[in-house]
Design an enzyme around this catalytic site. Structure first.
Site, PDB file in Angstrom:
ATOM      1  N   ASP A  47       0.806  -1.229   0.000  1.00 37.03           N
ATOM      2  CA  ASP A  47       0.000   0.000   0.000  1.00 37.03           C
ATOM      3  C   ASP A  47       0.838   1.278   0.000  1.00 37.03           C
ATOM      4  OD1 ASP A  47      -2.307  -1.500   0.000  1.00 37.03           O
ATOM      5  OD2 ASP A  47      -2.342  -1.646   2.186  1.00 37.03           O
ATOM      6  N   HIS A 251      28.678   9.016  -8.882  1.00 37.76           N
ATOM      7  CA  HIS A 251      27.295   9.027  -8.421  1.00 37.76           C
ATOM      8  C   HIS A 251      27.142   8.225  -7.124  1.00 37.76           C
ATOM      9  CE1 HIS A 251      25.640  10.175 -12.647  1.00 37.76           C
ATOM     10  NE2 HIS A 251      26.122  11.198 -11.994  1.00 37.76           N
ATOM     11  N   ASP A 268      27.328  16.743  -2.789  1.00 37.42           N
ATOM     12  CA  ASP A 268      26.596  17.225  -3.971  1.00 37.42           C
ATOM     13  C   ASP A 268      25.124  17.070  -3.630  1.00 37.42           C
ATOM     14  OD1 ASP A 268      25.326  17.587  -6.411  1.00 37.42           O
ATOM     15  OD2 ASP A 268      26.769  16.404  -7.552  1.00 37.42           O
ATOM     16  N   ASP A 279      21.331  22.583  -7.429  1.00 37.16           N
ATOM     17  CA  ASP A 279      22.317  21.511  -7.604  1.00 37.16           C
ATOM     18  C   ASP A 279      23.686  22.084  -7.245  1.00 37.16           C
ATOM     19  OD1 ASP A 279      23.794  19.341  -8.413  1.00 37.16           O
ATOM     20  OD2 ASP A 279      23.340  19.530 -10.541  1.00 37.16           O
ATOM     21  N   HIS A 361      34.017  13.714 -16.497  1.00 35.37           N
ATOM     22  CA  HIS A 361      32.672  14.171 -16.884  1.00 35.37           C
ATOM     23  C   HIS A 361      32.754  15.554 -17.500  1.00 35.37           C
ATOM     24  CE1 HIS A 361      32.333  16.830 -13.325  1.00 35.37           C
ATOM     25  NE2 HIS A 361      32.812  15.835 -12.597  1.00 35.37           N
ATOM     26  N   HIS A 365      25.396  21.165 -16.990  1.00 39.27           N
ATOM     27  CA  HIS A 365      24.161  20.762 -17.677  1.00 39.27           C
ATOM     28  C   HIS A 365      23.139  21.852 -17.438  1.00 39.27           C
ATOM     29  CE1 HIS A 365      22.844  19.654 -13.579  1.00 39.27           C
ATOM     30  NE2 HIS A 365      24.019  19.074 -13.464  1.00 39.27           N
ATOM     31  N   HIS A 372      18.849  17.630 -14.385  1.00 40.37           N
ATOM     32  CA  HIS A 372      19.466  17.638 -15.718  1.00 40.37           C
ATOM     33  C   HIS A 372      18.356  18.095 -16.648  1.00 40.37           C
ATOM     34  CE1 HIS A 372      22.826  14.570 -14.550  1.00 40.37           C
ATOM     35  NE2 HIS A 372      22.873  15.694 -13.881  1.00 40.37           N
ATOM     36  N   GLU A 395      30.498  22.780 -12.985  1.00 34.55           N
ATOM     37  CA  GLU A 395      30.897  21.813 -11.967  1.00 34.55           C
ATOM     38  C   GLU A 395      32.113  20.969 -12.342  1.00 34.55           C
ATOM     39  OE1 GLU A 395      28.209  18.421 -11.552  1.00 34.55           O
ATOM     40  OE2 GLU A 395      26.783  19.403 -12.882  1.00 34.55           O
ATOM     41  N   TYR A 399      39.332  13.750  -9.721  1.00 39.11           N
ATOM     42  CA  TYR A 399      39.095  12.526  -8.951  1.00 39.11           C
ATOM     43  C   TYR A 399      40.312  11.624  -9.102  1.00 39.11           C
ATOM     44  CZ  TYR A 399      34.609  14.671  -9.907  1.00 39.11           C
ATOM     45  OH  TYR A 399      33.599  15.592 -10.050  1.00 39.11           O
ATOM     46  N   ARG A 416      34.889  18.219  -6.254  1.00 43.71           N
ATOM     47  CA  ARG A 416      34.050  18.880  -7.268  1.00 43.71           C
ATOM     48  C   ARG A 416      33.516  20.152  -6.628  1.00 43.71           C
ATOM     49  NH1 ARG A 416      31.291  14.899  -8.699  1.00 43.71           N
ATOM     50  NH2 ARG A 416      29.355  15.042  -7.512  1.00 43.71           N
ATOM     51  N   GLU A 418      30.522  22.940  -7.533  1.00 43.64           N
ATOM     52  CA  GLU A 418      29.405  23.124  -8.468  1.00 43.64           C
ATOM     53  C   GLU A 418      28.518  24.277  -8.052  1.00 43.64           C
ATOM     54  OE1 GLU A 418      26.594  19.811  -8.556  1.00 43.64           O
ATOM     55  OE2 GLU A 418      25.879  20.461 -10.532  1.00 43.64           O
TER      56      GLU A 418
HETATM   57  N1  GLY Z   1      23.851  16.131  -8.876  1.00 44.95           N
HETATM   58  C1  GLY Z   1      23.863  15.714 -10.212  1.00 44.95           C
HETATM   59  C2  GLY Z   1      24.801  16.504 -11.003  1.00 44.95           C
HETATM   60  O1  GLY Z   1      25.580  17.240 -10.453  1.00 44.95           O
HETATM   61  O2  GLY Z   1      24.776  16.496 -12.194  1.00 44.95           O
HETATM   62 MN    MN Z   2      25.033  18.994 -11.602  1.00 40.23          MN
HETATM   63 MN    MN Z   3      25.347  18.082  -8.547  1.00 49.64          MN
END
Ligand code: GLY
Ligand code: MN
Ligand code: MN
Length: 476
Positions: A47, A251, A268, A279, A361, A365, A372, A395, A399, A416, A418
């Site tokens: 439920d 991630h 993050d 973000d 990366h 974005h 995203h 961002e 690493y 990172r 961002e």
């Molecule tokens: N938190 C997801 C990104 O930074 O793209």
């Molecule tokens: Mn991001």
């Molecule tokens: Mn992020």
């Protein structure tokens, strides 16, 4: 109690929602129909459902908050362009699940020209599709919608002998709505500023709370609490809280390891407010002081981020922040001895992606209702140009995995930084500016933290697991 900042803003008035629908209606033309479904509830077990999150396109055009609904826009229709199918009022169900707007509310509160119970969809939809040429809808994305559209089409075709013509083109609704969503209006920006401000305050609180012996999960808890307390109940995505080498897992969401003296922690995390995302990533030392190796990499990422943000202005292209970051990062990696080569070879090293083992990366974005967010990154095969009203993240990171081919002092460090950046007519506005990112500012803020104001001997800490004896400064 003072009004929460989250309550002083509103993403869209009824008038704004009407303008959006009008713009879409004009764009698709009077020989077309647009169908946009609401999200459905997703069962978690028996439920229990996953927290309901309305579909972003549906919210963008209707503001209607309930599951199990379909918005239909029928340009130039005599009885009105906006038809909403939704759950009817149901006193019995409402005792259990709470208030429903019903068809009456869809008209009275959400500006629908007509509203019908969802159960009448199959009976009514063929009428709305009759004599239209094109159906715009989220082609190939929603669960059963493709099949339903085929059924409705067949039903229209069956009326051919009565002189009714059926649509003969199916078009994805994505581009037409997403181009509009990419440029944010004043209300949306007010909400995004508020979301970023809430997340920024939560990140500051983390810096003040953090100390060795806490776990990643406890920091996550502080973040969630700080957001909820400021009026943002939901997160835009699952927070990433990675201590030490966990920061190298891009991630990472396990968030269950102890935070160790001498490590950095990467957080993050960003709240969602009224359906809009923030973000933000900050990386800071668990014990409040950067080591020289951490500081060297940190300052490099920060320089790359500043260079990238500098490229955000109208007329610049989407890839320019990324390329600015790559220049700074690759040069810095060379200088710190993480990659080999001469400074003269910098263009070739960038071309050959020598940075890739440490920066895998891209630099950002689009940001909006979805973290995203929607909107094309290229147009006619070329990176698109920034325009005022677009919002993106910047961002960059580095690493260095524990087993990376790198000098020992850098191994196991993930960083990172961002921020959320709005393109303005003059240049840019950093929506998430209210959380420090200079190393010295972070250290100063952390020094004001509750844990660090007490003398060390009187610190109360949760007992660390046995394998994590306090004072362990080894890197993972
Ligand atoms: N938190 C997801 C990104 O930074 O793209
Ligand atoms: Mn991001
Ligand atoms: Mn992020």
């Amino acid at each position: 109690m003072a009004t929460l900042p989250s309550r002083r803003v509103r993403a869209a008035t009824r008038g704004e929602l009407r303008r959006r629908r009008r713009t879409i209606a004009q764009a698709i033309g009077s020989d077309s129909v647009l169908l946009i479904p609401a999200a459905t509830e997703v069962p978690r077990n028996r439920d229990v459902h996953y927290p309901f999150r309305q579909d972003s396109d549906f919210t963008y055009l209707t503001g209607f908050p309930e599951p199990d609904a379909l918005a239909v826009i029928v340009p130039k229709r005599k009885q009105g362009e906006f038809v909403l199918f939704c759950r009817p009022r149901d006193p019995e169900r409402e005792i259990w699940d709470g208030f429903r707007h019903g068809t009456e509310g869809a008209v009275a509160s959400f500006g629908a020209d007509q509203a019908f119970p969802l159960a009448e969809l199959d009976a009514k939809l063929p009428e709305l599709l009759a004599d239209r040429r094109r159906i715009y809808y989220p082609l190939g994305t929603e669960g059963d919608l493709d099949l339903q559209v085929m059924e409705w089409l067949r039903a229209v075709r069956r009326q051919a002998r009565a002189g009714v013509s059926a649509p003969n083109e199916l078009v994805s609704s994505d581009r037409i709505i997403h181009e509009q969503r990419l440029r944010k209006g004043a209300g949306e920006l007010a909400v995004m500023r508020a979301a970023a401000a809430i997340s920024a305050a939560a990140h500051r609180q983390l810096m003040q709370t953090c100390q060795p012996g806490l776990t990643e999960q406890q920091l996550e808890g502080v973040f969630l609490h700080a957001c909820a307390e400021q009026g943002a109940r939901f997160q835009a995505y699952q927070p990433i809280v990675g201590g030490g080498a966990n920061a190298c897992v891009l991630h990472y969401i396990d968030n269950n390891a102890p935070l160790r003296d001498g490590d950095l922690v990467l957080v993050d995390a960003g709240c969602e407010l009224q359906g809009y995302a923030s973000d933000i990533t900050r990386t800071f030392p668990v014990n409040g002081r950067f080591s020289p190796a951490q500081r060297a990499l940190y300052d490099l990422v920060l320089a790359a981020q500043r260079a990238a943000i500098e490229q955000v202005r109208p007329g610049r292209r989407w890839n320019q922040p990324h390329e600015a970051a790559l220049q700074v990062l690759t040069r810095g990696l060379l200088e710190l001895g993480l990659i080999e080569g001469s400074i003269e070879a910098l263009p070739r090293l960038i071309e050959e992606e020598a940075y890739k083992p440490f920066y895998m990366h891209r630099t950002g974005h689009w940001l909006g209702m979805d973290v995203h967010d929607v909107g094309d990154y290229k147009q006619d095969g070329k990176w698109r140009r920034f325009e005022p009203g677009m919002v993106l993240t910047v961002e960059p990171g580095l690493y260095v995995a524990p087993d990376a081919p790198a000098p020992a002092q850098f191994r196991g460090i993930g960083i990172r930084i961002e921020d959320d950046v709005l393109v303005t007519t003059e240049g840019r506005e950093v929506l998430s500016a209210n959380v420090p990112k200079e190393a010295a500012e972070i250290e100063a803020l952390m020094a004001t933290g509750t844990s660090r104001r007490r003398p060390a001997t009187r610190r109360r800490q949760p007992a660390p697991p046995r394998s994590q004896a306090s004072g362990d400064r080894r890197k993972r």
